[in-house]
Design a protein around this motif. Structure first.
Motif, mmCIF file in Angstrom:
data_model
loop_
_atom_site.group_PDB
_atom_site.id
_atom_site.type_symbol
_atom_site.label_atom_id
_atom_site.label_comp_id
_atom_site.label_asym_id
_atom_site.label_seq_id
_atom_site.Cartn_x
_atom_site.Cartn_y
_atom_site.Cartn_z
ATOM 1 N N ILE A 199 -3.349 -2.282 1.949
ATOM 2 C CA ILE A 199 -2.015 -1.832 1.533
ATOM 3 C C ILE A 199 -2.123 -0.534 0.721
ATOM 4 N N ALA A 200 -3.159 -0.458 -0.129
ATOM 5 C CA ALA A 200 -3.369 0.768 -0.905
ATOM 6 C C ALA A 200 -3.664 1.946 0.026
ATOM 7 N N PHE A 201 -4.413 1.686 1.079
ATOM 8 C CA PHE A 201 -4.711 2.740 2.063
ATOM 9 C C PHE A 201 -3.428 3.286 2.685
ATOM 10 N N LEU A 202 -2.499 2.391 3.010
ATOM 11 C CA LEU A 202 -1.242 2.827 3.614
ATOM 12 C C LEU A 202 -0.455 3.722 2.651
ATOM 13 N N GLY A 203 -0.526 3.394 1.358
ATOM 14 C CA GLY A 203 0.158 4.227 0.365
ATOM 15 C C GLY A 203 -0.478 5.597 0.251
ATOM 16 N N VAL A 204 -1.815 5.633 0.225
ATOM 17 C CA VAL A 204 -2.526 6.912 0.161
ATOM 18 C C VAL A 204 -2.272 7.733 1.420
ATOM 19 N N LYS A 205 -2.160 7.050 2.555
ATOM 20 C CA LYS A 205 -1.927 7.740 3.824
ATOM 21 C C LYS A 205 -0.612 8.512 3.802
ATOM 22 N N ARG A 206 0.401 7.949 3.127
ATOM 23 C CA ARG A 206 1.692 8.629 3.047
ATOM 24 C C ARG A 206 1.656 9.814 2.097
ATOM 25 N N LYS A 207 0.894 9.675 0.987
ATOM 26 C CA LYS A 207 0.913 10.710 -0.044
ATOM 27 C C LYS A 207 -0.221 11.732 0.095
ATOM 28 N N SER A 208 -1.386 11.270 0.550
ATOM 29 C CA SER A 208 -2.545 12.171 0.685
ATOM 30 C C SER A 208 -3.238 11.902 2.016
ATOM 31 N N PRO A 209 -2.678 12.403 3.114
ATOM 32 C CA PRO A 209 -3.214 12.117 4.459
ATOM 33 C C PRO A 209 -4.684 12.503 4.627
ATOM 34 N N GLU A 210 -5.110 13.583 4.002
ATOM 35 C CA GLU A 210 -6.498 14.029 4.165
ATOM 36 C C GLU A 210 -7.476 13.024 3.574
#
Length: 464
Positions: A199-210
């Motif tokens: 779930i944390a990965f999904l949040g990072v994916k939205r804010k910091s895709p790189e």
């Protein structure tokens, strides 16, 4: 003299292993090698028991050496379980499709496991009542007395826990400790930890895709390595099954099995009926039950012989994805959650049967509708967090019996036949998790029916 006989037995085992290796070199199918190992192991074990007796020094020392191949293989599988659970669920979140419907997939998998466990409890109740099983009929010998002491120690650790406290035990307070499998609920704790990271990965994916992309590449690389280790370990399956079945055949207490035959028969009838329910569920969902049996048999055979749902996880997930066409994300969810939630055999049928057997001694009518309904609900909810290793059924039974305020001593009176029944329970547990994966894939319309219907076996990759 006994040392010489032990050496002879070891040499015979090595010769049998060489036969399996020869079959592998001749590209005999994986399934045929597994069932050959199963048959040879049973026959060889029974011959050893007939010649020496199950408790003789020759058998004890011979089996000690056989365990290098048998339990050595199980240990290798257990070695890979926690890394596989962790990395597989992370990969499931990284996959785009599962990222969008992870909640739905998780809900369907858990719901299927709990519902089938409730059905399994009802079947266990019906079987115990049909055979008129009663706890007072069981004999208490030295082994049973020793087991009762162990049961009381386990009971002390959970008896005073409230329902909220039991739920808290599922949470990963120290994930590094849980990676060692130190607690009965370690597997489900690792699953929850993995989901949180996902779930944390999904949040990072939205804010910091790189950053998310870099993390995804690292996880993909680790997953490839872990799955390669899984493939290497699974190639040893026929040899492990040969040694495990030889031990079972050589050391089983046939007299105890005969004395408690009524309970054994009632248990296996319940297990078979529940397996038929699995097939019926698949049939109603439009899938061929015969195809399922054919492709699942090697997995169920290993679960049967090893008595460990956790150790069967790599083969479970591999079969779901490569034989059934279940997406990796769903297969990993079903396989991982199935280790600690809704085990149909260990956490469903077994504790329900024991509760019915001891109810009269507590002044309860086991035919009472209120008792039966309460028992089914308690069994289903108590199936959360049951360890996916040998002994998980004892833990589940203690939770159910203590929650229902019933005597727990009966758990220790079945020690002599526990391994025999646990084999069937474990196979049913694994079948339940695979059924959950298939049903979830079917409902979400992600099942590759072409792969499921294919007659070709992808187990070829396991052949050298």
């Amino acid at each position: 003299m006994s040392t010489f006989l032990v050496i002879v037995n070891i040499v015979i085992m090595l010769l049998l292993i060489s036969v399996l290796f020869y079959m592998q070199r001749k590209h005999v199918s994986f399934s045929k090698r597994v069932f050959t190992a199963l048959g040879i192991g049973i026959v060889f074990g029974l011959i050893l028991q007939f010649i020496y007796g199950p408790t003789s020094n020759v058998i004890v020392h011979s089996v000690d050496w056989f365990n290098i191949a048998g339990y050595g293989y199980v240990k290798l599988l257990q070695m890979i379980v926690m890394p596989l659970v962790f990395i597989s669920i992370l990969v499931a979140f990284i996959k785009t499709k599962l990222s969008k419907n992870a909640g739905k997939v998780g809900g369907l998998v858990i719901g299927t496991l709990l519902v089938t466990t409730a059905i399994a409890a009802a079947i266990g109740i019906a079987s115990a009542l049909s055979f008129h099983l009663q706890g007072i009929e069981l004999h208490k010998g030295d082994a049973e007395t020793l087991q009762l002491q162990t049961v009381n120690q386990k009971l002390d650790s959970i008896q005073n826990m409230t329902a909220p406290q039991k739920i808290l035990e599922l949470l990963p307070g120290n994930p590094f400790l849980d990676f060692t499998g130190a607690r009965p609920t370690s597997t489900i704790a690792v699953v929850i930890f993995s989901v949180i990271i996902g779930i944390a990965f999904l949040g990072v994916k939205r804010k910091s895709p790189e950053q998310a992309e870099l993390f995804a590449k690292i996880v993909d690389s680790l997953y490839a390595i872990v799955m390669r280790v899984v493939t290497l370990v699974l190639r040893l399956t026929p040899y492990g099954i040969l040694a495990l079945m030889t031990k079972i055949g050589a050391t089983s207490d046939l007299n105890a099995i005969w004395k408690l035959g009524k309970f054994v028969v009632a248990s296996y009838i319940a297990l078979i009926v529940m397996f038929i329910i699995h097939l019926l569920i698949l049939s109603l969902s439009g899938l061929s039950p015969l195809t399922y049996v054919k492709k699942a048999l090697p997995v169920l055979t290993f679960a049967f012989t090893s008595r460990t749902s956790a150790g069967t996880l790599p083969l479970n997930v591999s079969t779901q994805t490569k034989e059934f066409g279940v997406p990796e994300g769903i297969a990993n969810f079903a396989g991982s959650f199935g280790l600690s939630i809704g085990q149909n055999g260990c956490a469903g049928i077994y504790p329900a049967m024991l509760a019915v057997m001891v109810a009269p001694s507590a002044g309860i009518d086991p035919l009472s509708p209120s008792f039966i309904l309460t028992l089914i609900v308690v069994v289903a909810l108590s199936s959360l967090g049951v360890a996916g290793v040998g002994g998980g059924a004892t833990f589940a039974a203690l939770i159910v019996l203590s929650t229902m305020n019933l005597p727990v001593a009966i758990v220790g009176l079945l020690v002599s036949i526990e391994p025999l029944i646990d084999m069937g329970r474990t196979a049913l547990n694994v079948s339940g998790s695979m059924t959950a994966g298939l049903l979830t894939s079917k409902v979400t319309k992600e099942l590759d029916t072409t792969v499921y219907s294919s007659q070709a076996s992808s187990q070829q990759q396991l052949e050298a």
